[in-house]
Scaffold this active site. Structure first.
Site, PDB file in Angstrom:
ATOM      1  N   GLU A  43       0.814  -1.228   0.000  1.00 58.93           N
ATOM      2  CA  GLU A  43       0.000   0.000   0.000  1.00 58.93           C
ATOM      3  C   GLU A  43       0.848   1.279   0.000  1.00 58.93           C
ATOM      4  O   GLU A  43       0.678   2.155   0.844  1.00 58.93           O
ATOM      5  CB  GLU A  43      -0.973  -0.022   1.184  1.00 58.93           C
ATOM      6  N   GLU A  93      -5.643 -10.719  -1.909  1.00 56.26           N
ATOM      7  CA  GLU A  93      -6.496 -10.599  -0.710  1.00 56.26           C
ATOM      8  C   GLU A  93      -7.975 -10.554  -1.089  1.00 56.26           C
ATOM      9  O   GLU A  93      -8.739  -9.763  -0.526  1.00 56.26           O
ATOM     10  CB  GLU A  93      -6.130  -9.329   0.073  1.00 56.26           C
TER      11      GLU A  93
HETATM   12  C1  GLA Z   1      -4.911  -4.823   4.172  1.00 56.70           C
HETATM   13  C2  GLA Z   1      -3.620  -5.526   4.509  1.00 56.70           C
HETATM   14  C3  GLA Z   1      -3.831  -6.920   5.031  1.00 56.70           C
HETATM   15  C4  GLA Z   1      -4.963  -6.989   6.026  1.00 56.70           C
HETATM   16  C5  GLA Z   1      -6.194  -6.393   5.408  1.00 56.70           C
HETATM   17  C6  GLA Z   1      -7.436  -6.511   6.244  1.00 56.70           C
HETATM   18  O1  GLA Z   1      -5.417  -5.186   2.951  1.00 56.70           O
HETATM   19  O2  GLA Z   1      -2.766  -5.625   3.379  1.00 56.70           O
HETATM   20  O3  GLA Z   1      -2.652  -7.365   5.612  1.00 56.70           O
HETATM   21  O4  GLA Z   1      -4.589  -6.330   7.211  1.00 56.70           O
HETATM   22  O5  GLA Z   1      -5.913  -5.039   5.138  1.00 56.70           O
HETATM   23  O6  GLA Z   1      -7.240  -6.311   7.582  1.00 56.70           O
END
Ligand code: GLA
Length: 398
Positions: free
Chosen positions: A182, A297
């Protein structure tokens, strides 16, 4: 320049062409998918005795010629072998430790390294024949203050020492690292001071530039030349975020920073257009030959809240309650089928992971507010949802 490995070149020569050919020969109809990768086949075993769930290995076998299929899992679940850990072992081929590899767990205090949490889930995944995605060496939300003390040179030395220590420790066990997480700007408009493409995070502010990204990748490559190194980002399905990601990739490329791929988080909504996510893959493919794409994710929330819900917990949508509405489950299933079938046609997509296994695992039951959410493949009882059936059986009617 992106550094190409022999594997990349082979993939470029074989992958794209073969997947297109198979698709045009009818792959994607019935219950099979077009093949594109050299992922070794995993034999399907009979279902566990007395179980009513899916056949063991059904999920990973469905995609064995396309990509690894993964889930985030915590050592807490592995320790108790709860339903999510059992399903992960039986259905997935990759594990992302949910929080055990983040810097605030490994090194909460200066000079301290705590690997015991991570060792348990990493070793369990390897013992069960799964790949481990290491997540994440650098993330502003998991950075203890001590990482950011002193001059930029102090910060660089500390970051390099941390990454060298961690990556060397897991060398041979963690085969993929999200090196930075991020780091793309979250600002919506450009032009004003401090706006895009780089996120003005605590890292950017402490260093005075985004050079810390370069430092992190170079240290990781030196510590384990065999590990694949990724930049992980959310929101790449939106054009502006994607454009800034591409700008950063161009810069890394021009500076010769060793990066192997992009991790697209893909935290999606029921009404997300799957084509937007596929466009994110294409944006990387079209410009950066040889870079790998991972979906890292995936979850699909039932709530498209206004921004104020995330910012100040106001005007959040009300809970849909303890029973998920059938039309929402169907919408989710259609999106996921379109998405994964699209990934299957893209030879650069080598791994697709979900952020959890059962709906009850998800962070989206408490963020941005507490309410029932249904973002994952399995329900709270561990039974497969329509979205699971939709992706493992192309003839399943949604
Ligand atoms: C972000 C992070 C993850 C996780 C998610 C949800 O996407 O990259 O590691 O913490 O949030 O909590």
């Amino acid at each position: 320049m992106v550094e190409y490995t022999a594997r990349d070149r082979l993939k470029l020569l074989l992958g794209g062409a073969s997947s297109l050919l198979l698709a045009s020969c009818g792959g994607g109809s019935g219950s099979s998918l077009p093949a594109h990768s050299s992922t070794p086949p995993i034999t399907t075993s009979p279902p566990p005795s007395g179980g009513t769930g899916p056949v063991t290995g059904l999920l990973r076998d469905t995609f064995r010629n396309n990509f690894r299929i993964g889930a985030a899992l915590s050592n807490r679940r592995v320790d108790s072998m709860d339903l999510s850990a059992q399903l992960a072992r039986d259905q997935f081929s990759s594990i992302t430790p949910e929080w055990e590899l983040k810097p605030d767990v490994i090194s909460p205090n200066p000079g301290e390294y705590n690997f015991s949490e991570a060792d348990r889930v990493v070793d369990w995944a390897l013992e069960n024949g799964m790949e481990v995605r290491g997540h994440a060496l650098l993330w502003h939300e998991a950075t203890p203050d001590h990482f950011l003390q002193g001059s930029p040179a102090d910060i660089r030395a500390r970051l390099e020492e941390y990454i060298t220590t961690v990556v060397e420790y897991f060398r041979g066990r963690v085969s993929v690292w999200d090196v930075v997480n991020e780091t793309v700007s979250v600002d919506i408009y450009r032009g004003a001071d401090g706006i895009g493409p780089d996120r003005r995070s605590v890292w950017f502010n402490a260093v005075g530039s985004a050079d810390y990204i370069d430092w992190a990748f170079r240290a990781a490559r030196a510590a384990d030349p065999d590990a694949l190194l990724f930049m992980s980002e959310y929101g790449t399905e939106t054009p502006l975020k994607r454009q800034w990601l591409v700008e950063i990739l161009r810069r890394l490329n021009a500076r010769g920073v060793p990066i192997d791929g992009v991790g697209h988080q893909f935290h999606l909504y029921l009404d997300t257009n799957h084509q937007d996510a596929l466009d994110a893959i294409d944006a990387v493919d079209n410009e950066f030959m040889g870079l790998i794409n991972h979906a890292t994710e995936i979850d699909i929330t039932f709530y498209r809240d206004p921004g104020s819900c995330w910012q100040s917990r106001t005007n959040c949508l009300p809970t849909v309650g303890p029973t998920p509405p059938a039309d929402m489950l169907a919408q989710q299933a259609r999106l996921l089928r379109n998405l994964l079938n699209g990934f299957a046609l893209k030879s650069s997509v080598e791994s697709v992971s979900f952020w959890g296994v059962r709906d009850s695992d998800s962070w989206l039951n408490t963020s941005p507010i507490e309410r029932f959410n249904y973002p994952l493949l399995f329900d709270r009882n561990g039974d497969p949802k329509p979205c699971f059936n939709a992706i493992t059986d192309q003839s399943y009617v949604i």
